[in-house]
Scaffold this active site. Structure first.
Site, PDB file in Angstrom:
ATOM      1  N   SER A   1       9.537  10.406   0.850  1.00 12.81           N
ATOM      2  CA  SER A   1       9.286  10.915   1.918  1.00 12.81           C
ATOM      3  C   SER A   1       8.712  12.491   1.652  1.00 12.81           C
ATOM      4  O   SER A   1       8.069  13.061   2.327  1.00 12.81           O
ATOM      5  CB  SER A   1      10.288  11.069   3.056  1.00 12.81           C
ATOM      6  OG  SER A   1      11.484  11.653   2.290  1.00 12.81           O
TER       7      SER A   1
ATOM      8  N   GLU B   1      15.917   0.132   7.232  1.00 17.81           N
ATOM      9  CA  GLU B   1      15.312   1.000   7.841  1.00 17.81           C
ATOM     10  C   GLU B   1      14.479   0.218   9.279  1.00 17.81           C
ATOM     11  O   GLU B   1      14.099  -0.959   9.045  1.00 17.81           O
ATOM     12  CB  GLU B   1      14.231   1.751   7.101  1.00 17.81           C
ATOM     13  CG  GLU B   1      13.192   2.704   7.840  1.00 17.81           C
ATOM     14  CD  GLU B   1      12.696   3.652   7.092  1.00 17.81           C
ATOM     15  OE1 GLU B   1      12.708   3.644   5.769  1.00 17.81           O
ATOM     16  OE2 GLU B   1      11.787   4.497   7.369  1.00 17.81           O
TER      17      GLU B   1
HETATM   18  O1  KIV Z   1      11.966   8.622   1.394  1.00 22.85           O
HETATM   19  C1  KIV Z   1      12.889   8.551   2.173  1.00 22.85           C
HETATM   20  O2  KIV Z   1      13.321   9.728   2.655  1.00 22.85           O
HETATM   21  C2  KIV Z   1      13.846   7.325   2.300  1.00 22.85           C
HETATM   22  C3  KIV Z   1      14.714   7.464   3.576  1.00 22.85           C
HETATM   23  C4  KIV Z   1      13.895   7.184   4.985  1.00 22.85           C
HETATM   24  C5  KIV Z   1      15.373   6.138   3.385  1.00 22.85           C
HETATM   25  O3  KIV Z   1      13.493   6.169   1.702  1.00 22.85           O
END
Ligand code: KIV
Length: 267
Positions: free
Chosen positions: A48, A185
């Site tokens: 993310s 998720e």
């Molecule tokens: O990249 C991220 O922040 C994630 C979470 C949403 C689990 O994979």
């Protein structure tokens, strides 16, 4: 009581004791220190990163070197939490040898304690190979952001009974492959409950309801660091973007009016 470092064994013990597990993302040293002070169990350097720090539209552009760079920064700020690094798109899908080499780089160069990768039964042999090399792996099923285009956007997964059954089979395959935990998720709360009851390893939900063994959040979402983005699955505890903008405006105004620097800021 003396505070101990979080380990995969201790996470498993938390599930047994029905104590909820917390996971929040971090991408820098400063946030990592705050998360450790708040006694968050797991700190994830998520891909993310691409959206909330680097300004991309999806996670797909994030590279292994990006995650290593940010994992190093986070690791410098962590004394107690388990450090979990995401394996970015195309660093584990090509073949399991490459996946193992890349997981190793996150541990050796990034100072991660564990890695996370997306996928179900199809990725289980790769996970087994990484786990067999001594690297703890977290699974990630449901909405998997690296399959954004295949899934047609950020959509709830597992709504039909056939999809739900497949997801339960995926979770069991990941457990058999040796994962220490599984992220769920964007799935219905009832399905998350079924998966949580079907496996012994802890499940960590994001948009997956109350029945998971723990909860995951992206730090920017719960801090309100991106004022124009407010996902339904996140609770905003602060509106930090507004506070930061206010502080910058005050600085600009003080400088314009000759109020800053004052005597106490001058030499
Ligand atoms: O990249 C991220 O922040 C994630 C979470 C949403 C689990 O994979």
């Amino acid at each position: 009581m003396d505070r101990k470092r979080m380990t995969v064994k201790r996470l498993f013990d938390k599930k047994q004791a029905e104590e909820k597990i917390t996971l929040i993302t971090a991408y820098d040293y400063t946030t990592a220190k705050c998360l450790d002070a708040a006694e968050i169990d797991i700190v994830l350097i998520g891909d993310s990163l691409g959206q909330v720090v680097l300004g991309y539209n999806t996670t797909l552009q994030v590279t292994l070197d990006d995650v290593i760079h940010h994992t190093k920064a986070v690791a410098r700020g962590i004394e107690y939490a388990l450090i979990l690094a995401d394996m970015p798109f195309m660093t584990y899908q090509v073949n399991s040898d490459l996946a193992l080499i890349n997981a190793g780089r996150l541990m050796q160069e990034g100072n991660a304690h564990s890695v996370k990768l997306e996928g179900g039964q199809e990725i289980a042999p790769t996970i087994k190979k990484i786990v067999d090399a001594g690297i703890p792996v977290m699974g990630h099923i449901g909405f998997t952001p690296q399959s954004y285009f295949k899934l047609g956007g950020n959509r709830i997964q597992g709504r039909s009974e056939a999809d739900a059954k497949k997801m339960i089979a995926d979770a069991k395959a990941l457990e058999d492959a040796g994962v220490f935990s599984i992220v769920l998720e964007l799935i219905p709360a009832e399905l998350a409950k079924r998966i949580t009851e079907a496996v012994d390893v802890p499940t960590l939900g994001i948009g997956a309801g109350i029945h998971c063994d723990g909860q995951v959040q992206v730090s920017h979402d719960i801090l309100g660091l991106l004022s124009d983005f407010k996902p339904k699955h996140a609770k905003r505890y602060k509106n930090i973007a507004d506070e930061i903008t206010d502080a910058f405006k005050q600085f600009k105004s003080d400088v314009s009016q000759g109020i800053f620097p004052a005597d106490e800021n001058s030499f």
